[in-house]
Write a protein that holds these residues in place. Structure first.
Motif, PDB file in Angstrom:
ATOM      1  N   ALA A  51       0.831  -1.206   0.000  1.00 39.35           N
ATOM      2  CA  ALA A  51       0.000   0.000   0.000  1.00 39.35           C
ATOM      3  C   ALA A  51       0.863   1.253   0.000  1.00 39.35           C
ATOM      4  N   ARG A  52       1.949   1.229   0.747  1.00 38.77           N
ATOM      5  CA  ARG A  52       2.835   2.389   0.804  1.00 38.77           C
ATOM      6  C   ARG A  52       3.532   2.621  -0.535  1.00 38.77           C
ATOM      7  N   ARG A  53       3.900   1.536  -1.195  1.00 35.50           N
ATOM      8  CA  ARG A  53       4.577   1.654  -2.490  1.00 35.50           C
ATOM      9  C   ARG A  53       3.680   2.291  -3.546  1.00 35.50           C
ATOM     10  N   SER A  54       2.380   2.029  -3.452  1.00 35.32           N
ATOM     11  CA  SER A  54       1.456   2.543  -4.469  1.00 35.32           C
ATOM     12  C   SER A  54       0.897   3.913  -4.116  1.00 35.32           C
ATOM     13  N   ALA A  55       1.219   4.420  -2.924  1.00 38.12           N
ATOM     14  CA  ALA A  55       0.701   5.729  -2.501  1.00 38.12           C
ATOM     15  C   ALA A  55       1.474   6.861  -3.170  1.00 38.12           C
ATOM     16  N   GLU A  56       0.866   8.021  -3.233  1.00 34.87           N
ATOM     17  CA  GLU A  56       1.539   9.197  -3.773  1.00 34.87           C
ATOM     18  C   GLU A  56       2.599   9.692  -2.768  1.00 34.87           C
ATOM     19  N   PRO A  57       3.721  10.207  -3.259  1.00 38.42           N
ATOM     20  CA  PRO A  57       4.738  10.731  -2.343  1.00 38.42           C
ATOM     21  C   PRO A  57       4.195  11.889  -1.519  1.00 38.42           C
ATOM     22  N   VAL A  58       4.620  11.952  -0.259  1.00 42.74           N
ATOM     23  CA  VAL A  58       4.231  13.052   0.622  1.00 42.74           C
ATOM     24  C   VAL A  58       5.474  13.878   0.940  1.00 42.74           C
ATOM     25  N   PRO A  59       5.318  15.145   1.321  1.00 46.10           N
ATOM     26  CA  PRO A  59       6.477  15.969   1.638  1.00 46.10           C
ATOM     27  C   PRO A  59       7.295  15.384   2.791  1.00 46.10           C
ATOM     28  N   LEU A  60       8.574  15.649   2.754  1.00 44.24           N
ATOM     29  CA  LEU A  60       9.468  15.139   3.797  1.00 44.24           C
ATOM     30  C   LEU A  60       8.997  15.549   5.183  1.00 44.24           C
ATOM     31  N   ALA A  61       8.493  16.764   5.323  1.00 46.99           N
ATOM     32  CA  ALA A  61       8.056  17.255   6.627  1.00 46.99           C
ATOM     33  C   ALA A  61       6.973  16.361   7.227  1.00 46.99           C
ATOM     34  N   GLU A  62       6.101  15.828   6.386  1.00 46.20           N
ATOM     35  CA  GLU A  62       5.024  14.956   6.877  1.00 46.20           C
ATOM     36  C   GLU A  62       5.585  13.642   7.411  1.00 46.20           C
ATOM     37  N   VAL A  63       6.570  13.089   6.716  1.00 47.65           N
ATOM     38  CA  VAL A  63       7.193  11.854   7.169  1.00 47.65           C
ATOM     39  C   VAL A  63       7.977  12.100   8.456  1.00 47.65           C
ATOM     40  N   GLU A  64       8.665  13.230   8.542  1.00 48.10           N
ATOM     41  CA  GLU A  64       9.396  13.575   9.762  1.00 48.10           C
ATOM     42  C   GLU A  64       8.460  13.674  10.956  1.00 48.10           C
ATOM     43  N   LYS A  65       7.302  14.281  10.744  1.00 46.15           N
ATOM     44  CA  LYS A  65       6.327  14.427  11.816  1.00 46.15           C
ATOM     45  C   LYS A  65       5.855  13.067  12.307  1.00 46.15           C
ATOM     46  N   ALA A  66       5.595  12.163  11.381  1.00 40.47           N
ATOM     47  CA  ALA A  66       5.162  10.809  11.750  1.00 40.47           C
ATOM     48  C   ALA A  66       6.269  10.072  12.490  1.00 40.47           C
ATOM     49  N   LEU A  67       7.511  10.238  12.039  1.00 35.55           N
ATOM     50  CA  LEU A  67       8.646   9.590  12.684  1.00 35.55           C
ATOM     51  C   LEU A  67       8.817  10.099  14.112  1.00 35.55           C
ATOM     52  N   ALA A  68       8.684  11.415  14.297  1.00 36.87           N
ATOM     53  CA  ALA A  68       8.820  12.016  15.623  1.00 36.87           C
ATOM     54  C   ALA A  68       7.720  11.536  16.571  1.00 36.87           C
ATOM     55  N   ALA A  69       6.568  11.183  16.008  1.00 31.62           N
ATOM     56  CA  ALA A  69       5.446  10.700  16.817  1.00 31.62           C
ATOM     57  C   ALA A  69       5.564   9.208  17.121  1.00 31.62           C
ATOM     58  N   GLY A  70       6.641   8.588  16.662  1.00 29.00           N
ATOM     59  CA  GLY A  70       6.860   7.172  16.930  1.00 29.00           C
ATOM     60  C   GLY A  70       6.198   6.238  15.945  1.00 29.00           C
ATOM     61  N   GLU A  71       5.687   6.779  14.842  1.00 24.95           N
ATOM     62  CA  GLU A  71       5.034   5.941  13.840  1.00 24.95           C
ATOM     63  C   GLU A  71       6.070   5.241  12.958  1.00 24.95           C
ATOM     64  N   ASP A  72       5.659   4.131  12.387  1.00 23.64           N
ATOM     65  CA  ASP A  72       6.509   3.397  11.458  1.00 23.64           C
ATOM     66  C   ASP A  72       6.445   4.075  10.091  1.00 23.64           C
ATOM     67  N   VAL A  73       7.558   4.602   9.632  1.00 26.89           N
ATOM     68  CA  VAL A  73       7.577   5.293   8.336  1.00 26.89           C
ATOM     69  C   VAL A  73       8.352   4.510   7.285  1.00 26.89           C
ATOM     70  N   GLU A  74       8.767   3.306   7.626  1.00 28.10           N
ATOM     71  CA  GLU A  74       9.564   2.506   6.682  1.00 28.10           C
ATOM     72  C   GLU A  74       8.810   2.301   5.370  1.00 28.10           C
ATOM     73  N   TYR A  75       9.471   2.600   4.266  1.00 27.28           N
ATOM     74  CA  TYR A  75       8.964   2.458   2.901  1.00 27.28           C
ATOM     75  C   TYR A  75       7.872   3.472   2.533  1.00 27.28           C
ATOM     76  N   ARG A  76       7.632   4.461   3.351  1.00 29.98           N
ATOM     77  CA  ARG A  76       6.669   5.485   2.944  1.00 29.98           C
ATOM     78  C   ARG A  76       7.271   6.312   1.821  1.00 29.98           C
ATOM     79  N   ARG A  77       6.483   6.618   0.818  1.00 32.08           N
ATOM     80  CA  ARG A  77       6.977   7.405  -0.308  1.00 32.08           C
ATOM     81  C   ARG A  77       7.083   8.868   0.117  1.00 32.08           C
TER      82      ARG A  77
END
Length: 255
Positions: A51-77
Motif C-alpha cells: 500500500a505504501r509503495r502505491s501511494a503518492e509521495p508526501v512531503p518530507l516534513a510529513e514523514v518527519e512528523k510521523a517519525l517524531a510521533a513514533g510511527e513506522d515510516v519505513e517504505y513510505r513514499r
C-alpha cells in the motif's frame, strides 16, 4: 504374579516417557502456533508495504512528523529537494541485478540547513570513485522522490564485516557512523532511497534499488512443526499398538 511385577517396575519409566512425550508435543504445537501468528503478522506487513509503495509521495516534513510521533515510516513514499554534496558521499557494499558494487549515499542539504543522506542508487564496483561517473554528479537544487528508511543501525549477523571507515566502505547501515565519517552535523535521523523515477546523467548511480521482497517462510515452518507433532503422535501410537500385540503382555497374541 510375574506380570504384576513387570508392570510395577515399568511404571516410573512409563510415566517419565509420557511426560517427555507430552512436553515435546506441547513444545511442537507452541512453535507451530507461533509461526502461524508470525505468518499473519508478515502478511499484514507485506500488505502494508504494498500500500505504501502505491501511494503518492508526501512531503518530507510529513514523514518527519510521523517519525517524531513514533510511527513506522519505513517504505513510505516521500518527496524532497535540496543540493547534493558529492564530496561527502558514502559507499555501501551491495549487489544489484547480479553485479557487485556500491550504493551511493550522498548528503543532501535542505533549505533549512539540515542534511539528509540519500541512497542515490547503485554503481558497479569499478565505478566506486566519483571521477569514473562525473556526469552523474548533478549540481544545483534537485527534486527527488523515494522511500523513507528509518532502520538506521542494523548489523544483519555476526558474519557481516565491520564497516571500514578508513576506506569508506560500509557493510551495514549505520547512520551515525556514516554521518560522522563524512563530517556531517544536523542530520535528519533517516535515509531516503531514491526510486526508479530518479534518473542521472550517464546512467549512474542507478536508482530504484530498494528491496521489497521480504522472506515469508512462516507457513512452511508452521507445517513443519505441526507435521513433527503428528509424526510424534504416530510414533507413540505405533509403540502402544506394538506393546498391545506383544506376547509379553497378558493379552498379547490374542491370548
Amino acid at each position: 504374579m510375574t506380570v504384576v511385577t513387570k508392570t510395577t517396575r515399568g511404571s516410573p519409566r512409563i510415566i517419565l516417557t509420557a511426560i517427555l512425550v507430552i512436553a515435546s508435543l506441547a513444545l511442537l504445537l507452541v512453535l507451530g502456533t507461533w509461526q502461524v501468528e508470525r505468518l499473519y503478522w508478515k502478511e499484514g506487513l507485506l500488505a502494508d508495504i504494498a500500500a505504501r509503495r502505491s501511494a503518492e509521495p508526501v512531503p518530507l516534513a510529513e514523514v518527519e512528523k510521523a517519525l517524531a510521533a513514533g510511527e513506522d515510516v519505513e517504505y513510505r513514499r516521500v518527496s524532497l529537494s535540496g543540493t547534493f554534496d558529492h564530496t561527502k558521499e558514502r559507499h555501501f557494499f551491495a549487489t544489484f541485478e547480479g553485479r557487485t558494487g556500491f550504493y551511493i549515499y550522498t548528503p543532501m542539504a535542505l533549505t533549512d540547513g539540515r542534511m539528509i543522506l540519500i541512497n542515490r542508487g547503485f554503481v558497479p564496483y569499478e565505478m566506486k570513485e566519483p571521477s569514473t561517473r562525473a556526469a552523474g554528479e548533478v549540481t544545483g537544487e534537485q527534486a527527488i522522490t523515494g522511500y523513507a528508511r528509518s532502520k538506521l543501525a542494523e548489523k544483519p549477523s555476526m558474519i557481516v564485516p565491520e564497516n571500514d571507515l578508513a576506506k569508506n566502505i560500509f557493510y551495514w547501515k549505520d547512520l551515525d557512523a556514516m554521518a560522522s565519517n563524512a563530517g556531517l552535523s544536523n542530520v535528519i535521523p533517516m535515509f531516503v532511497d531514491a526510486d526508479a523515477a530518479v534518473t542521472n546523467p550517464g546512467g549512474w548511480p542507478k536508482g530504484g534499488v530498494t528491496q521489497f521482497d521480504l522472506p515469508n517462510n512462516h507457513l512452511q515452518y508452521a507445517v513443519t512443526w505441526y507435521g513433527l507433532a503428528v509424526a510424534l503422535l504416530a510414533v507413540v501410537f505405533g509403540m502402544w499398538w506394538r506393546s498391545r500385540r506383544s506376547p509379553d503382555m497378558p493379552d498379547g497374541g490374542g491370548r
